[in-house]
Design an enzyme around this catalytic site. Structure first.
Site, PDB file in Angstrom:
ATOM      1  N   ASP A 126       0.844  -0.964  -0.089  1.00  0.00           N
ATOM      2  CA  ASP A 126      -0.088  -0.032  -0.281  1.00  0.00           C
ATOM      3  C   ASP A 126       1.018   1.177   0.132  1.00  0.00           C
ATOM      4  O   ASP A 126       0.210   2.278   0.190  1.00  0.00           O
ATOM      5  CB  ASP A 126      -0.986  -0.226   1.264  1.00  0.00           C
ATOM      6  CG  ASP A 126      -1.583  -1.497   1.531  1.00  0.00           C
ATOM      7  OD1 ASP A 126      -2.463  -1.717   0.359  1.00  0.00           O
ATOM      8  OD2 ASP A 126      -1.446  -1.560   1.962  1.00  0.00           O
ATOM      9  N   LYS A 179       2.088   2.068  -5.183  1.00  0.00           N
ATOM     10  CA  LYS A 179       3.000   1.188  -6.264  1.00  0.00           C
ATOM     11  C   LYS A 179       2.230   1.225  -7.799  1.00  0.00           C
ATOM     12  O   LYS A 179       3.258   1.681  -8.390  1.00  0.00           O
ATOM     13  CB  LYS A 179       3.247  -0.269  -6.363  1.00  0.00           C
ATOM     14  CG  LYS A 179       3.944  -0.699  -5.350  1.00  0.00           C
ATOM     15  CD  LYS A 179       4.602  -2.282  -5.368  1.00  0.00           C
ATOM     16  CE  LYS A 179       3.068  -2.833  -4.627  1.00  0.00           C
ATOM     17  NZ  LYS A 179       2.608  -2.734  -3.016  1.00  0.00           N
ATOM     18  N   GLY A 194      -4.185  -4.681  -4.851  1.00  0.00           N
ATOM     19  CA  GLY A 194      -5.238  -4.012  -5.593  1.00  0.00           C
ATOM     20  C   GLY A 194      -4.520  -2.184  -6.132  1.00  0.00           C
ATOM     21  O   GLY A 194      -4.210  -2.087  -4.913  1.00  0.00           O
ATOM     22  N   HIS A 195      -5.383  -2.322  -6.605  1.00  0.00           N
ATOM     23  CA  HIS A 195      -4.471  -0.875  -6.660  1.00  0.00           C
ATOM     24  C   HIS A 195      -6.206  -0.140  -7.480  1.00  0.00           C
ATOM     25  O   HIS A 195      -6.607  -0.923  -8.183  1.00  0.00           O
ATOM     26  CB  HIS A 195      -3.390  -0.220  -6.873  1.00  0.00           C
ATOM     27  CG  HIS A 195      -3.635  -1.323  -8.383  1.00  0.00           C
ATOM     28  ND1 HIS A 195      -2.116  -2.513  -8.882  1.00  0.00           N
ATOM     29  CD2 HIS A 195      -3.702  -0.626 -10.141  1.00  0.00           C
ATOM     30  CE1 HIS A 195      -2.985  -2.688  -9.966  1.00  0.00           C
ATOM     31  NE2 HIS A 195      -3.292  -1.926 -10.761  1.00  0.00           N
ATOM     32  N   GLN A 230       2.182  -6.135  -3.094  1.00  0.00           N
ATOM     33  CA  GLN A 230       2.498  -5.971  -1.840  1.00  0.00           C
ATOM     34  C   GLN A 230       3.916  -5.453  -1.598  1.00  0.00           C
ATOM     35  O   GLN A 230       3.917  -4.450  -2.102  1.00  0.00           O
ATOM     36  CB  GLN A 230       2.724  -7.455  -0.903  1.00  0.00           C
ATOM     37  CG  GLN A 230       1.371  -7.744  -1.273  1.00  0.00           C
ATOM     38  CD  GLN A 230       0.715  -8.990  -2.272  1.00  0.00           C
ATOM     39  OE1 GLN A 230       2.373  -9.217  -3.067  1.00  0.00           O
ATOM     40  NE2 GLN A 230      -0.191  -8.532  -2.774  1.00  0.00           N
TER      41      GLN A 230
HETATM   42  P1  IMP Z   1      -2.217 -12.771   1.614  1.00  0.00           P
HETATM   43  O1  IMP Z   1      -1.180 -12.347   1.366  1.00  0.00           O
HETATM   44  O2  IMP Z   1      -4.035 -12.429   1.372  1.00  0.00           O
HETATM   45  O3  IMP Z   1      -1.919 -14.239   2.291  1.00  0.00           O
HETATM   46  O4  IMP Z   1      -2.313 -11.875   3.427  1.00  0.00           O
HETATM   47  C1  IMP Z   1      -1.025 -12.220   4.064  1.00  0.00           C
HETATM   48  C2  IMP Z   1      -0.298 -10.730   4.537  1.00  0.00           C
HETATM   49  O5  IMP Z   1      -0.520  -9.944   3.458  1.00  0.00           O
HETATM   50  C3  IMP Z   1      -2.025 -10.252   5.126  1.00  0.00           C
HETATM   51  O6  IMP Z   1      -1.299  -8.941   6.261  1.00  0.00           O
HETATM   52  C4  IMP Z   1      -2.007  -9.771   4.602  1.00  0.00           C
HETATM   53  O7  IMP Z   1      -3.327  -8.050   5.040  1.00  0.00           O
HETATM   54  C5  IMP Z   1      -1.241  -8.818   3.458  1.00  0.00           C
HETATM   55  N1  IMP Z   1      -1.521  -8.577   2.078  1.00  0.00           N
HETATM   56  C6  IMP Z   1      -1.128  -8.984   1.326  1.00  0.00           C
HETATM   57  N2  IMP Z   1      -1.144  -8.292  -0.172  1.00  0.00           N
HETATM   58  C7  IMP Z   1      -1.509  -7.451   0.720  1.00  0.00           C
HETATM   59  C8  IMP Z   1      -1.788  -5.940  -0.409  1.00  0.00           C
HETATM   60  O8  IMP Z   1      -1.771  -5.343  -1.639  1.00  0.00           O
HETATM   61  N3  IMP Z   1      -1.223  -5.213   0.273  1.00  0.00           N
HETATM   62  C9  IMP Z   1      -0.860  -4.399   2.139  1.00  0.00           C
HETATM   63  N4  IMP Z   1      -1.236  -5.447   2.765  1.00  0.00           N
HETATM   64  C10 IMP Z   1      -1.331  -6.888   1.467  1.00  0.00           C
END
Ligand code: IMP
Length: 424
Positions: free
Chosen positions: A13, A16, A40-41, A223
């Site tokens: 977040d 990017k 997500g963006h 991420q």
């Molecule tokens: P997962 O990727 O759904 O397995 O989540 C694992 C961790 O990564 C969690 O803390 C999510 O909130 C975090 N996370 C996954 N994708 C994002 C993103 O695009 N932005 C911020 N945090 C993310």
């Protein structure tokens, strides 16, 4: 700048999407290399904003080839829905190229993700429940199902049946959940396959050819580095490699093909989900960061935890991703505060740490050692060059680059695309 990797230096977040979008205007190809629809963006088209989670943001430019590389995990229903949503808005997604080696998120991955989180209770990771972790787990257990499997219905059916034998035992015996039906899954996914087939390509070859032809290729990380499975705050991480190295394996290119690694950092820091966060603020300042910065997740709508910029972590990200320059985002959010703090070290268990600690116990007990800088407390959202920033804001930018060990070449001072300027 033929080949640029864009990485998030924090817990995701960082903005990017906005920078990838900016670079995409001059790009020929934009490549996603890891993650899936956990990212997500928001993109803005005319007066409309909408969220993309899988398709690279460059899709909005007709001359850009968007690519989803082998390192991604793809939920085909989500991908097709995004393509439909784009078409409805007059954007043609037919140029999208998808690696046949990318693994697919299957219905049991989503269910297991949610069940595991529930099972973990207070120890939960706070995942997006999109099935990301279970899909990567199957990839590395060699039980994964890849996009290319859709094009051989017999093999696809066999694979789903074999996997479900194990998954259904786990679902029913461990989680007390209903079993899943292989036939239903196969029919559903073969339907997706028919629609995806025209997009499937040898994306590693496509990317290599583009780089060889001197085209501008942007690798759009998802991420952030602190969520990296190897280099992040394990186990509170995602299941892929957002570090720049992930672009090499996740797209199928070599290190010498990369010219530039652009690290995106917010002027403060945020995190969604659980896990250690040394500079987290539980006070009014943290709340103001959430409100002014609009810190709610694009994918899940969750409130993000916020805190002061942490350059111990930023320096670490610069190191583990070979970052050559930084984009400093949301500088305007700091305009609210009379004094700004930057964490320059940590103290933990009676010791001082100047480097990001790799021991979980140390990280959990960290209190930040802050350096204070004066705020500027004036509206900077209209500023379009570094020299026009108030002196204190310039000093902040310069201090960040000094401490991080990489130059800040892009600054963002507001939500609109035009509120982002290059350093002159
Ligand atoms: P997962 O990727 O759904 O397995 O989540 C694992 C961790 O990564 C969690 O803390 C999510 O909130 C975090 N996370 C996954 N994708 C994002 C993103 O695009 N932005 C911020 N945090 C993310």
């Amino acid at each position: 700048m033929p080949a640029t990797i864009v990485v998030g230096t924090q817990w995701g977040d960082e903005g990017k999407g906005k920078i990838a979008n900016l670079l995409a205007r001059d790009a020929d190809m934009v490549v996603r290399y890891q993650g899936g629809n956990n990212a997500g963006h928001t993109i803005v088209i005319g007066n409309e904003t909408f969220a993309l989670s899988l398709i690279p943001s460059g899709v909005i430019y007709p001359e850009v080839v968007p690519v989803i590389g082998n390192g991604c995990v793809v939920d085909p229903a989500v991908l097709l829905a995004e393509m439909d949503a784009l078409r409805k808005r007059g954007i043609d997604p037919s140029r999208l190229r998808l690696s046949g080696n990318a693994h697919m998120i299957m219905p049991y991955h989503r269910t297991l993700d949610a069940l595991r989180e529930r099972f973990l209770g207070r120890q939960r990771i706070g995942t997006t429940k999109r099935g990301i972790g279970p899909a990567y787990q199957d990839k590395f257990s060699r039980l994964g199902i890849r996009v290319q499997d859709l094009f051989d219905p017999k093999i696809f059916r066999d694979k789903v049946e074999v996997v479900l034998k194990e998954k259904n035992r786990i679902l029913t015996k461990i989680f007390n959940h209903l079993p899943m039906d292989a036939g239903e899954i196969v029919d559903e996914y073969l339907g997706y396959g028919a629609r995806l087939l025209p997009h499937v390509a040898d994306t590693s070859l496509l990317v290599w050819e583009a780089i060889r032809a001197g085209k501008n290729v942007v690798f759009e990380g998802a991420q952030g580095i602190l969520l990296d499975i190897d280099h992040g705050t394990y186990p509170f991480v995602t299941s892929s490699n957002p570090v720049a190295g992930g672009a090499l394996t996740g797209a199928g290119i070599g290190p010498r093909d990369i010219d530039r690694v652009l690290g995106i950092t917010k002027a403060y820091i945020s995190r969604v989900g659980s896990g250690p966060f040394p500079t987290e603020l539980h006070d009014e300042i943290g709340e103001q960061m959430v409100q002014i910065g609009g810190e709610y997740g694009t994918v899940t709508g969750r409130r993000r935890r916020c805190g002061w910029l942490d350059v111990v972590a930023l320096r670490y990200s610069v190191r583990v991703s070979g970052i050559t320059e930084l984009a400093l985002m949301k500088l305007d959010v700091l305009s609210a505060f009379p004094t700004l703090r930057i964490a320059v070290g940590y103290s933990s268990l009676g010791e001082r740490y100047d480097e990001f600690p790799r021991q979980q116990r140390v990280l959990y007990n960290c209190s930040p050692i802050y350096e204070d800088l004066p705020g500027w407390q004036t509206d900077i959202t209209g500023v379009r060059s570094l020299v026009d920033l108030p002196k204190a804001a310039r000093a902040y930018v310069e201090r960040v680059e000094q401490l991080a060990g990489a130059p800040v070449t892009i600054v963002s001072v507001g939500p609109e695309r035009s509120a982002t300027f290059l350093r002159q």
